[in-house]
Scaffold this motif. Sequence first.
Motif, short mmCIF file in Angstrom:
data_model
loop_
_atom_site.label_atom_id
_atom_site.label_comp_id
_atom_site.label_asym_id
_atom_site.label_seq_id
_atom_site.Cartn_x
_atom_site.Cartn_y
_atom_site.Cartn_z
N LEU A 98 -2.78 -61.42 68.29
CA LEU A 98 -2.73 -61.14 66.86
C LEU A 98 -2.95 -62.45 66.10
CD1 LEU A 98 0.45 -58.86 66.75
CD2 LEU A 98 -1.93 -58.12 66.47
N ALA A 99 -3.35 -62.32 64.86
CA ALA A 99 -3.59 -63.49 64.03
C ALA A 99 -2.31 -64.29 63.83
CB ALA A 99 -4.15 -63.05 62.67
N HIS A 100 -2.48 -65.58 63.70
CA HIS A 100 -1.35 -66.50 63.50
C HIS A 100 -0.50 -66.06 62.31
CE1 HIS A 100 0.67 -70.31 62.47
NE2 HIS A 100 0.50 -70.63 63.74
N SER A 101 -1.13 -65.71 61.21
CA SER A 101 -0.38 -65.32 60.01
C SER A 101 0.40 -64.02 60.24
CB SER A 101 -1.32 -65.16 58.81
OG SER A 101 -2.30 -64.18 59.09
N THR A 102 -0.18 -63.09 60.98
CA THR A 102 0.51 -61.84 61.29
C THR A 102 1.75 -62.11 62.13
OG1 THR A 102 -1.59 -60.63 61.26
CG2 THR A 102 0.25 -59.58 62.42
N VAL A 103 1.60 -62.95 63.13
CA VAL A 103 2.72 -63.26 64.02
C VAL A 103 3.78 -64.06 63.28
CG1 VAL A 103 3.40 -64.43 66.16
CG2 VAL A 103 1.30 -63.09 66.08
N SER A 104 3.38 -64.91 62.38
CA SER A 104 4.35 -65.66 61.58
C SER A 104 5.22 -64.69 60.78
CB SER A 104 3.63 -66.63 60.64
OG SER A 104 4.56 -67.38 59.91
N GLY A 105 4.61 -63.67 60.20
CA GLY A 105 5.37 -62.66 59.46
C GLY A 105 6.30 -61.87 60.38
N LEU A 106 5.81 -61.55 61.58
CA LEU A 106 6.66 -60.85 62.56
C LEU A 106 7.89 -61.69 62.89
CD1 LEU A 106 4.04 -59.56 65.17
CD2 LEU A 106 5.39 -58.17 63.62
N VAL A 107 7.66 -62.96 63.14
CA VAL A 107 8.77 -63.86 63.50
C VAL A 107 9.75 -63.96 62.33
CG1 VAL A 107 9.38 -66.26 64.04
CG2 VAL A 107 7.48 -65.14 65.24
N ASP A 108 9.24 -64.03 61.11
CA ASP A 108 10.13 -64.08 59.95
C ASP A 108 11.02 -62.84 59.89
OD1 ASP A 108 9.09 -66.53 59.18
OD2 ASP A 108 7.73 -65.67 57.66
N ARG A 109 10.43 -61.66 60.14
CA ARG A 109 11.22 -60.41 60.11
C ARG A 109 12.24 -60.38 61.24
NH1 ARG A 109 6.44 -59.07 57.98
NH2 ARG A 109 5.34 -58.33 59.83
N LEU A 110 11.85 -60.86 62.42
CA LEU A 110 12.79 -60.91 63.54
C LEU A 110 13.93 -61.89 63.25
CD1 LEU A 110 10.28 -60.82 66.54
CD2 LEU A 110 11.85 -58.99 65.84
N ALA A 111 13.60 -63.00 62.60
CA ALA A 111 14.62 -63.98 62.24
C ALA A 111 15.60 -63.40 61.21
CB ALA A 111 13.97 -65.25 61.69
N LYS A 112 15.08 -62.64 60.24
CA LYS A 112 15.95 -62.00 59.24
C LYS A 112 16.91 -61.01 59.89
CE LYS A 112 13.20 -62.38 55.07
NZ LYS A 112 12.41 -61.69 54.05
N LYS A 113 16.48 -60.38 60.98
CA LYS A 113 17.34 -59.44 61.70
C LYS A 113 18.30 -60.16 62.65
CE LYS A 113 14.56 -55.24 61.74
NZ LYS A 113 15.57 -54.21 61.47
N GLY A 114 18.18 -61.49 62.74
CA GLY A 114 19.08 -62.26 63.60
C GLY A 114 18.72 -62.22 65.07
N LEU A 115 17.45 -61.94 65.37
CA LEU A 115 17.02 -61.81 66.76
C LEU A 115 16.38 -63.07 67.32
CD1 LEU A 115 15.57 -58.19 66.55
CD2 LEU A 115 17.81 -58.90 67.41
N VAL A 116 15.75 -63.85 66.45
CA VAL A 116 15.12 -65.10 66.87
C VAL A 116 15.42 -66.18 65.86
CG1 VAL A 116 13.21 -63.94 68.06
CG2 VAL A 116 12.90 -64.69 65.71
N GLU A 117 15.20 -67.39 66.28
CA GLU A 117 15.29 -68.52 65.35
C GLU A 117 14.22 -69.54 65.71
OE1 GLU A 117 19.34 -69.77 65.64
OE2 GLU A 117 19.20 -70.25 67.76
#
Length: 145
Positions: free
Chosen positions: A64-83
């Motif tokens: 997936l595109a870098h920008s798409t994955v960056s958004g995914l990571v941001d959403r996962l971080a908001k859910k407390g799953l990644v940092e």
Amino acid sequence: MHDRIEELAAQIHSDLRAIRKILHQPVAAQVARGGLADVHKSAMGVIVKAEAISLKDLSQELRLAHSTVSGLVDRLAKKGLVERKANEADLRFSKIVPTYEVKKFLRDIRPTLEKQPLAEALKKARPVQRESISQGIATLRHLLE
């Protein structure tokens, strides 16, 4: 004889797939409670397996595109799953890591959830059936190895 072995192999394969699915149900139910879309689950799978991964590498793994994955990571971080953790080798970049809560789930809770259906089924079995199941599975594993 050869046809019978093929039929038996197909039946055992089918049974093992069904058993695997049943054993995975409690984990799948727990994951479903997190409300993650499939793409988020895929990302979490890659992150957990890698333990720490750069955004660039995660993008490549997910294709997936870098920008798409960056958004995914941001959403996962908001859910407390990644940092995001600073990459000590190059502070301009960060590594994406699972949070302590995710690691705790994988280490402590998931194994219990995975064993639960099996333990419940074995409780229903008579002792002789439990021994037969154990011996049959051990024999099959030995033959496969």
